[in-house]
Structure formats: structure tokens, C-alpha cells
Scaffold this active site. Sequence first.
Site, PDB file in Angstrom:
ATOM      1  CG  ASP A  83      15.660   3.230  -8.677  1.00 30.46           C
ATOM      2  OD1 ASP A  83      16.226   2.384  -7.968  1.00 30.46           O
ATOM      3  OD2 ASP A  83      15.560   4.437  -8.374  1.00 30.46           O
TER       4      ASP A  83
HETATM    5  N1  URA Z   1      19.674   6.920  -7.761  1.00 21.29           N
HETATM    6  C1  URA Z   1      18.362   6.674  -7.854  1.00 21.29           C
HETATM    7  O1  URA Z   1      17.564   7.312  -7.182  1.00 21.29           O
HETATM    8  N2  URA Z   1      17.936   5.719  -8.696  1.00 21.29           N
HETATM    9  C2  URA Z   1      18.774   4.990  -9.492  1.00 21.29           C
HETATM   10  O2  URA Z   1      18.328   4.143 -10.266  1.00 21.29           O
HETATM   11  C3  URA Z   1      20.155   5.260  -9.398  1.00 21.29           C
HETATM   12  C4  URA Z   1      20.579   6.230  -8.527  1.00 21.29           C
END
Ligand code: URA
Length: 239
Positions: free
Chosen positions: A101
Site C-alpha cells: 500500500d
Molecule cells: N497488508 C496490508 O494491509 N497492506 C500492505 O501493504 C501489505 C499487506
Amino acid sequence: MRIDRFLSIHGYGSRRASKKVLRRFEVKVNGKVISDYSLQIKGSDRIEVDGKEIPNVPYTILMLNKPAGYMCSMKDENYPSVMNLIPEEYRSRLRMVGRLDQDTTGLLLLTDNGVLNARLAHPHTEVTKTYAVTVNHILRPTLVDLMNQPLDIGRGETAAPSKLTILDEYHATLTVTEGKYHEVKRIFGHFSYDVVALKRIALGPITLGDLEEGKTRILSEEEGDSLLAICHLQKGDQL
Ligand code: URA
């Protein structure tokens, strides 16, 4: 493979530019300085450019310590793309292995080995991903067992059991084997926790180590081999 093609695969520009590399840098094969760009190299040869050993494999695996505020997309969108952080000579060839993310930091791999990339991303390979997690309220010890079983994470999806290690009241590591969208945030969300900081610190056998945020490094040949092994690939299968 010819040495000029090998150098271009490893980020030293086009084949034509690689010929310049042989003039600009000291390229050694098995300890001997070379100037013939048509030289054929073998899998057992040791290649060095200006004293730095280059893994003798026909592909590149790069690690980025992703800072927050960058998107795992090929182009800038709402946030700048992580590709801005990749040395220019690799940018057009490398593709991300999975995604983080925008606000997640840490270990992101990029490779031009399409088979390896597909295998690492495939759910059947069950590559472990370990995250350092900071949450907004005190972690309860009972979460360890509760997270170690399948969990409904909404939208009709179930997260496979994960391994929680509580470090202190607000900090833990969580190891998951899938790569579902927002998986870690949704697992904690199931128990009404907000994830306030998330950093990937390991992917399968590869660890982030002390790589500085925003910086990249090429994986060593041993690290690359360990990834091939968990994907049941042989060196000859790549690309
Ligand atoms: N899980 C998440 O919630 N975000 C990420 O970036 C990776 C794994």
C-alpha cells in the site's frame, strides 16, 4: 552469453553502452581484466565491475526499501510511483513482485525474471511475508491463537492462518502466506484494531536487513537461489 549482453542485463545500459562500460570501468572475468566485448561467459565465471561482483545469472532481482507516500504502480498517479526510486538503468525492465500500500514501507522486490515473479505471486507457492505492525490500542495475548486460524476479513474473503508475535503493547510482527488486498490491515481490522504503521521486513528467505529507506540493492546470487528454491525453479528455467 556474451559479456556485453550480460552487462546490459545487469543495468549497464544497452549493449552498445555496455561496450563503453568495458572502456570506462574495469571489467574482470575470473580476476582477469577484459577488453573484448564479444567474450562468451560461462555460468561458473566470476564477473566483477570496478571491483564489485555481479551475480552471474541472466536476470536481475532488486530490493527496494519502500518509503511511505509512494505507490506500487508503473506510473505516477495520486502519489509518485516507486519506479522513481529505481536506478534509471533498470527502470524499463523490472516489474514489481506483488504490491505494498501507499502508506506501507519496507521490502519490495522487483525483477525481470517473469517466471520467478509469477511463481512468487502465485497463492500455491505460499511465500511467507513478515510485517512489523504498530496498532492503535493494546495488543491482547489471545490474539496469537485467534489469528492462527482462518479469518473472515470481509467482502466474502477468508485470510489463511497467520503467525502473530507480540513484541510489546502496541508492536507485533505478523507473518502471512497470502497476498490478499490490504490483508494485514483487514486481519487486525477483524479485531477492531487500526494499523497505524506497517513495514514489510521479510519475504520468504529474504530479509530487509539494514537497507536504508528509499534505497535499493541487487540481491546476491545466494539470495536469488534461495528464492528459486522456494518456487521449485532451477537456474536454467528462468526468464
Ligand atoms: N497488508 C496490508 O494491509 N497492506 C500492505 O501493504 C501489505 C499487506
